[in-house]
Design a protein around this motif. Structure first.
Motif, PDB file in Angstrom:
ATOM      1  N   SER A 232     -35.752 -96.107  62.332  1.00 30.75           N
ATOM      2  CA  SER A 232     -34.870 -95.434  63.286  1.00 30.75           C
ATOM      3  C   SER A 232     -35.641 -94.426  64.130  1.00 30.75           C
ATOM      4  O   SER A 232     -35.460 -94.346  65.351  1.00 30.75           O
ATOM      5  CB  SER A 232     -33.722 -94.744  62.547  1.00 30.75           C
ATOM      6  N   ARG A 272     -27.105 -98.129  51.751  1.00 35.52           N
ATOM      7  CA  ARG A 272     -27.291 -96.949  52.593  1.00 35.52           C
ATOM      8  C   ARG A 272     -28.348 -97.214  53.674  1.00 35.52           C
ATOM      9  O   ARG A 272     -28.205 -96.769  54.817  1.00 35.52           O
ATOM     10  CB  ARG A 272     -27.691 -95.771  51.709  1.00 35.52           C
ATOM     11  N   GLN A 275     -26.704 -99.316  56.349  1.00 30.81           N
ATOM     12  CA  GLN A 275     -25.829 -98.510  57.190  1.00 30.81           C
ATOM     13  C   GLN A 275     -26.634 -97.715  58.215  1.00 30.81           C
ATOM     14  O   GLN A 275     -26.193 -97.532  59.364  1.00 30.81           O
ATOM     15  CB  GLN A 275     -25.000 -97.562  56.317  1.00 30.81           C
ATOM     16  N   THR A 276     -27.812 -97.256  57.835  1.00 27.62           N
ATOM     17  CA  THR A 276     -28.676 -96.539  58.776  1.00 27.62           C
ATOM     18  C   THR A 276     -29.072 -97.435  59.947  1.00 27.62           C
ATOM     19  O   THR A 276     -29.049 -97.015  61.111  1.00 27.62           O
ATOM     20  CB  THR A 276     -29.938 -96.038  58.045  1.00 27.62           C
ATOM     21  N   ALA A 278     -27.414-100.126  60.945  1.00 25.67           N
ATOM     22  CA  ALA A 278     -26.196-100.426  61.715  1.00 25.67           C
ATOM     23  C   ALA A 278     -25.869 -99.287  62.670  1.00 25.67           C
ATOM     24  O   ALA A 278     -25.478 -99.513  63.822  1.00 25.67           O
ATOM     25  CB  ALA A 278     -25.032-100.689  60.763  1.00 25.67           C
ATOM     26  N   ASN A 279     -26.027 -98.040  62.218  1.00 25.18           N
ATOM     27  CA  ASN A 279     -25.796 -96.889  63.089  1.00 25.18           C
ATOM     28  C   ASN A 279     -26.808 -96.860  64.225  1.00 25.18           C
ATOM     29  O   ASN A 279     -26.481 -96.466  65.357  1.00 25.18           O
ATOM     30  CB  ASN A 279     -25.873 -95.595  62.286  1.00 25.18           C
ATOM     31  N   LEU A 282     -25.705 -99.261  67.019  1.00 21.56           N
ATOM     32  CA  LEU A 282     -24.631 -98.692  67.837  1.00 21.56           C
ATOM     33  C   LEU A 282     -25.150 -97.586  68.747  1.00 21.56           C
ATOM     34  O   LEU A 282     -24.694 -97.437  69.881  1.00 21.56           O
ATOM     35  CB  LEU A 282     -23.527 -98.152  66.927  1.00 21.56           C
ATOM     36  N   GLU A 283     -26.095 -96.810  68.265  1.00 14.11           N
ATOM     37  CA  GLU A 283     -26.630 -95.698  69.051  1.00 14.11           C
ATOM     38  C   GLU A 283     -27.455 -96.188  70.236  1.00 14.11           C
ATOM     39  O   GLU A 283     -27.293 -95.703  71.361  1.00 14.11           O
ATOM     40  CB  GLU A 283     -27.488 -94.814  68.152  1.00 14.11           C
ATOM     41  N   ILE A 320     -20.888-104.355  56.205  1.00 13.58           N
ATOM     42  CA  ILE A 320     -21.452-103.614  57.328  1.00 13.58           C
ATOM     43  C   ILE A 320     -21.888-104.542  58.448  1.00 13.58           C
ATOM     44  O   ILE A 320     -21.725-104.225  59.633  1.00 13.58           O
ATOM     45  CB  ILE A 320     -22.643-102.760  56.843  1.00 13.58           C
TER      46      ILE A 320
END
Length: 371
Positions: A232, A272, A275-276, A278-279, A282-283, A320
């Protein structure tokens, strides 16, 4: 005194007796010695008129909001800008254009959405029936060993890296090996022949041409041990430098580092990390393609088609992910490969049959015989 002009009476004589706000302002001017007080009330009335206009416009927009569903993000943003400009006329003095007429005019003027603007798998039936590369989506590609997950990822690179920015995090193979395999596929020779320099002079020309094509790709490859947080941070750094990725590829989830919290099991830990990512999708408004290993449950079935529960340490992965694509075959040595879209958030499940040329790293579309 006949020289004194009363604003309120003058407004009534001019035919504005029904304009309550005008009469109220006239009364303030007639009876108040404070001009500042009158201006303050005038501003309040002007603000109220603007809010009333906006409320009426919003009701009309709400009534016709169904017309907006077929617009993409860019068209919707442009259309919203026109709507804001239209409803911002003070006090509604300018007659508001019909929403349906404005939308019809805008759609005629706007550039039409082209299927070539979306990333492709190189397999026509797959592209027609699925949308694996929707912006903001997390797509899982799963399969048992030797099913061709990494090979399919390289095919995605070949199909899209000339048009879209791609960030590839190769956590299993080195970036030099990934580059050599990309070159071997384009040159039409085996990877071992390339690294051992065992190919003819005619193939050498193809290798040189393939090197030039691969070097022109909008592809940035990174290798080594990385966690979801590291990936990320890397993607955000590239975005800050002006490289906004359309696709982020990670090979694969089991090769990633995972930061385990106290008392956490493997399933929650991997969930977890998922999910990071996936976020992150979207970002950045990109597609994160995540390769994933499967457990051995599918090998004991008569038909080894994988299911969502076969994802190793699945946890909440199947919840997710936007899309889940499985690669499977009756036998690892078979030429036929099945691409099974088990989950598709914006569509239904389906399966495509392909011809797999493992030595060249190619999934061939059986529908029309093209690559």
């Amino acid at each position: 005194d006949d020289s004194v002009v009363y604003v309120r009476r003058d407004l009534v004589e001019r035919g504005h007796e029904k304009a309550v706000s005008h009469q109220y302002l006239g009364m303030l001017i007639d009876e108040n010695v404070s001009w500042a007080n009158t201006v303050q009330h005038a501003k309040k009335l002007y603000r109220y008129a603007q809010m009333r206009t906006l409320r009426l416009a919003c009701k009309r927009i709400e009534g016709e909001i169904g017309l907006l569903h077929d617009l993409d993000d860019i068209q919707l943003a442009q259309y919203a800008g026109q709507i804001v400009k239209m409803i911002s006329e003070p006090c509604g003095l300018k007659p508001m254009q019909s929403m349906s007429d404005l939308l019809k005019t805008f759609c005629l003027d706007a550039p039409q959405r082209n299927a070539n603007d979306n990333p492709s798998t190189g397999i026509i039936c797959m592209d027609n029936e699925s949308d694996l590369f929707e912006p903001g989506a997390l797509t899982i590609i799963g399969g048992r060993p030797r099913m061709g997950k990494t090979t399919f990822m390289r095919q995605l690179i070949h199909e899209n890296a000339q048009k879209f920015n791609i960030l590839c995090y190769s956590l299993e193979e080195s970036k030099e090996m990934l580059r050599d395999k990309l070159i071997a596929r384009l040159a039409g020779i085996q990877y071992r022949s390339l690294v051992r320099n065992q190919y003819s002079e005619s193939a050498r020309v193809k290798v040189i041409q393939a090197m030039g094509v691969v070097d022109s790709y909008k592809l940035l490859t990174m290798d080594g041990s990385m966690s979801a947080e590291d990936i990320s941070i890397s993607v955000r750094r590239q975005k800050a430098m002006g490289v906004i990725p359309r696709i982020v590829m990670v090979d694969h989830i089991q090769a990633m580092k995972h930061n385990r919290e106290r008392g956490e099991n493997d399933s929650n830990m991997i969930g977890r990390s998922i999910q990071t990512l996936a976020n992150l999708a979207l970002e950045i408004k990109c597609t994160v393609v995540l390769l994933c290993q499967l457990n051995r449950n599918c090998e004991g079935r008569e038909e080894p088609r994988p299911y969502l529960s076969d994802i190793r340490d699945c946890g909440s992965i199947e919840q997710i992910a936007f899309n889940v694509l499985f690669l499977w075959a009756q036998n690892a040595d078979d030429k036929e490969r099945y691409l099974y879209v088990s989950k598709q958030r914006n569509g239904s499940a389906f399966e495509a049959k392909t011809n797999f040329i493992g030595e060249l790293g190619i999934f061939k579309d059986l529908q029309n015989g093209t690559f």
